[in-house]
Design an enzyme around this catalytic site. Structure first.
Site, PDB file in Angstrom:
ATOM      1  N   ASP A 147       0.559  -1.084   0.046  1.00  0.00           N
ATOM      2  CA  ASP A 147      -0.072  -0.010   0.015  1.00  0.00           C
ATOM      3  C   ASP A 147       1.073   1.520   0.249  1.00  0.00           C
ATOM      4  O   ASP A 147       2.322   1.274   0.153  1.00  0.00           O
ATOM      5  CB  ASP A 147      -0.776  -0.007   0.890  1.00  0.00           C
ATOM      6  N   TRP A 191      -2.518   3.191  -6.142  1.00  0.00           N
ATOM      7  CA  TRP A 191      -3.811   3.946  -6.237  1.00  0.00           C
ATOM      8  C   TRP A 191      -3.317   5.205  -7.891  1.00  0.00           C
ATOM      9  O   TRP A 191      -4.567   5.440  -7.634  1.00  0.00           O
ATOM     10  CB  TRP A 191      -4.034   4.764  -5.501  1.00  0.00           C
ATOM     11  N   GLY A 192      -2.787   5.315  -8.531  1.00  0.00           N
ATOM     12  CA  GLY A 192      -2.595   5.448 -10.105  1.00  0.00           C
ATOM     13  C   GLY A 192      -2.292   6.881 -10.089  1.00  0.00           C
ATOM     14  O   GLY A 192      -2.319   7.906 -10.323  1.00  0.00           O
ATOM     15  N   ASP A 212      -9.899   3.389  -4.148  1.00  0.00           N
ATOM     16  CA  ASP A 212     -10.706   2.577  -3.609  1.00  0.00           C
ATOM     17  C   ASP A 212     -12.237   1.900  -3.643  1.00  0.00           C
ATOM     18  O   ASP A 212     -12.520   3.066  -4.152  1.00  0.00           O
ATOM     19  CB  ASP A 212     -11.313   2.124  -2.158  1.00  0.00           C
TER      20      ASP A 212
END
Ligand SMILES: *[C@@H]1O[C@H](CO)[C@@H](O)[C@H](O)[C@H]1NC(C)=O
Ligand SMILES: *[C@@H]1O[C@H](CO)[C@@H](O)[C@H](O)[C@H]1NC(C)=O
Ligand SMILES: *[C@@H]1O[C@H](CO)[C@@H](O)[C@H](O)[C@H]1NC(C)=O
Ligand SMILES: *[C@@H]1O[C@H](CO)[C@@H](O)[C@H](O)[C@H]1NC(C)=O
Ligand SMILES: *[C@@H]1O[C@H](CO)[C@@H](O)[C@H](O)[C@H]1NC(C)=O
Ligand SMILES: *[C@@H]1O[C@H](CO)[C@@H](O)[C@H](O)[C@H]1NC(C)=O
Ligand SMILES: *[C@@H]1O[C@H](CO)[C@@H](O)[C@H](O)[C@H]1NC(C)=O
Ligand SMILES: *[C@@H]1O[C@H](CO)[C@@H](O)[C@H](O)[C@H]1NC(C)=O
Ligand SMILES: *[C@@H]1O[C@H](CO)[C@@H](O)[C@H](O)[C@H]1NC(C)=O
Ligand SMILES: *[C@@H]1O[C@H](CO)[C@@H](O)[C@H](O)[C@H]1NC(C)=O
Length: 430
Positions: A147, A191-192, A212
């Site tokens: 993450d 998350w781009g 998300d």
């Protein structure tokens, strides 16, 4: 020099950008607990999940990973600096759990973070990459989701997000070398925000491209729209990860659930079930186990994603997060795959000319397989019409070459570039 040595030489000269380290050639199929359970996890949940994956037929359909997400650890590292599994939730220890999951025929994944802490505030792996990875391997894990929370200050890190992820990629290569075990499959959860689709393939086997997912249509539409512009990043060994499958969660209709599954599968995203399996419905199982669609997600001959050839209600190549592209196609082992997505709130008739797809040959006809009805739907000549596609519904088709089209069809060129349909004698034909 023989042909094979020429080919070896050529492949050494041609740039290969994907990280082919032997793992993750095809998308991962499995389960992740986050969407249904967040931090309410323990060893019993994963054992129950693994057993249900078997009894519900999900393992037989190809789902072979059971993955742990955030919140499995003690808040503090041990005195000598190691991540410690939560002593209450995982009272028999992680190795005991992964042994049991492996005994049920699954692989299993764990989670960490590229910063100081995980998103839920547990220890992150920054500056502990090799140490933590070694712990995960000793615990028996095959896969790591990584993450992007709790980023260290610039005067410590002195690099971008890409560098932060590279540290774990390097640790994975180093541990594989020193241990002689296969590399841990690396799932970047970035998350781009740093254009990971441009560099993720040099680091791991998948990379999240957005924030998300939520279990409602507007979130699905937004993710599909975003990913429609970066489909070229996906191929064998590395792919855009569109986030977990939200089937059966929230308020998705059956048609929306089918669209969700079809888009994720045909865009070659990892397929990680995010539903509570103790309450999952037969309808949801039916969608998740569509074997014809899973086969295309797992195609061993073509690794590409489907890509839009026409946006439909909106202009081509224009982003619209509520109304993504409607007409998609891509190559597969058994023919050209089409996805028609009715993004409207009412039923609609959807039409395309076959040669709008680059994978179709002009002058040929195609047998049509409906991948949801599981029926052969005759032969398409020049075009195809799907009647009354439900609101937010999907049509998934496999078109297989069925020989030359009948003689005498007009126009003479099915794919006319204005003014370019030309006779051998030089005459342009309209
Ligand atoms: C965890 O570490 C923090 C900071 O070092 C410390 O204040 C806290 O007491 C520790 N908690 C436990 C349960 O050991
Ligand atoms: C897991 O732990 C339980 C309880 O301590 C023990 O009975 C069992 O044999 C262990 N299983 C494995 C596979 O280590
Ligand atoms: C589904 O839930 C979301 C979030 O609660 C809401 O915004 C949306 O309107 C709901 N859609 C339907 C069709 O009920
Ligand atoms: C769901 O499917 C199972 C297995 O096919 C069957 O036994 C059960 O009755 C079904 N449940 C419902 C509500 O249809
Ligand atoms: C192609 O067809 C064969 C035979 O039906 C099937 O086993 C295979 O899974 C299919 N491949 C794809 C990518 O759909
Ligand atoms: C998205 O498409 C809808 C439907 O065509 C349109 O009404 C809306 O203005 C578009 N939004 C944007 C941002 O282009
Ligand atoms: C489909 O082909 C017909 C005949 O060539 C042409 O008139 C029409 O504009 C085409 N439609 C699309 C959407 O390409
Ligand atoms: C294909 O044929 C089946 C069976 O008749 C039908 O239910 C389905 O709607 C057809 N598919 C399309 C895309 O028209
Ligand atoms: C679709 O193709 C058929 C030939 O198979 C042709 O007769 C028909 O006009 C085409 N439809 C459109 C809308 O182009
Ligand atoms: C040239 O091609 C056109 C269109 O196919 C045809 O009508 C014409 O008769 C041809 N001319 C000759 C001299 O062959």
């Amino acid at each position: 020099m023989g042909l094979s040595s020429i080919l070896v030489l050529l492949s050494a000269l041609l740039p290969t950008y994907a990280l082919d380290n032997g793992v993750g050639r095809l998308p991962v199929l499995g389960y992740n607990s986050w969407n249904a359970f967040q931090c309410n996890i323990d060893e019993d949940l994963y054992l129950t999940t693994a057993q249900l994956m078997k009894s519900l037929g999900l393992q037989d359909a190809g789902y072979n990973y059971v993955n742990i997400d955030d919140c499995y650890a003690e808040k503090n590292r041990s005195a000598d600096g190691f991540i410690v599994a939560d002593k209450v939730r995982f009272k028999n220890g992680m190795k005991n759990l992964t042994d049991k999951i492996h005994d049920l025929g699954f692989k299993t994944g764990i989670y960490s973070d590229s910063g100081w802490f995980t998103c839920a505030g547990y220890p992150g792996s920054y500056q502990n990459e090799l140490r933590d990875l070694t712990t995960f391997q000793e615990w028996g894990f095959d896969y790591l989701k990584y993450d992007n929370c709790a980023i260290p200050f610039d005067d410590i890190i002195r690099e971008g997000i890409m560098g932060k992820y590279q540290r774990m990629t390097d640790a994975i290569a180093q541990l594989a070398k020193s241990s002689g075990q296969p590399p841990i499959l690396f799932s970047l959860c970035e998350w781009g925000i740093s254009q990971v689709w441009l560099w993720g393939k040099t680091m791991g086997q998948s990379w999240r491209t957005t924030g998300d997912i939520a279990p409602q249509w507007d979130s699905l539409a937004n993710i599909i729209n975003f990913n429609s512009f970066i489909t070229q990043s996906t191929d064998f060994f590395g792919r855009n990860d569109m986030d977990m499958l939200q089937l059966g969660n929230g308020n998705l209709t059956f048609d929306e659930a089918k669209s969700h599954f079809t888009a994720w599968a045909l865009m070659k995203s990892p397929l990680l079930i995010g539903t509570d399996l103790t309450t999952i419905t037969n309808e949801t199982i039916e969608v998740l186990t569509n074997r014809e669609i899973i086969a295309i997600n797992q195609d061993s001959v073509f690794g590409q994603s489907i890509t839009p050839f026409r946006w439909g209600i909106g202009p081509d190549w224009v982003s619209n997060s509520s109304f993504p592209a409607q007409y998609w196609s891509g190559p597969s082992e058994n023919g050209t795959v089409f996805m028609l997505l009715n993004t409207l709130n009412e039923p609609s008739t959807m039409f395309f000319n076959l040669t709008e797809s680059p994978w179709i040959r002009a002058g040929r006809q195609y047998s049509v397989r409906d991948l949801w009805a599981h029926t052969d739907n005759g032969t398409a000549i020049r075009n195809f019409t799907a009647e009354a596609v439900p609101p937010h519904g999907v049509i998934a088709l496999l078109l297989k070459d069925a020989g030359d089209e009948p003689d005498g069809l007009l126009p003479l060129c099915a794919q006319p570039i204005e003014g370019q349909c030309t006779d051998k004698n030089g005459t342009h034909v309209s």
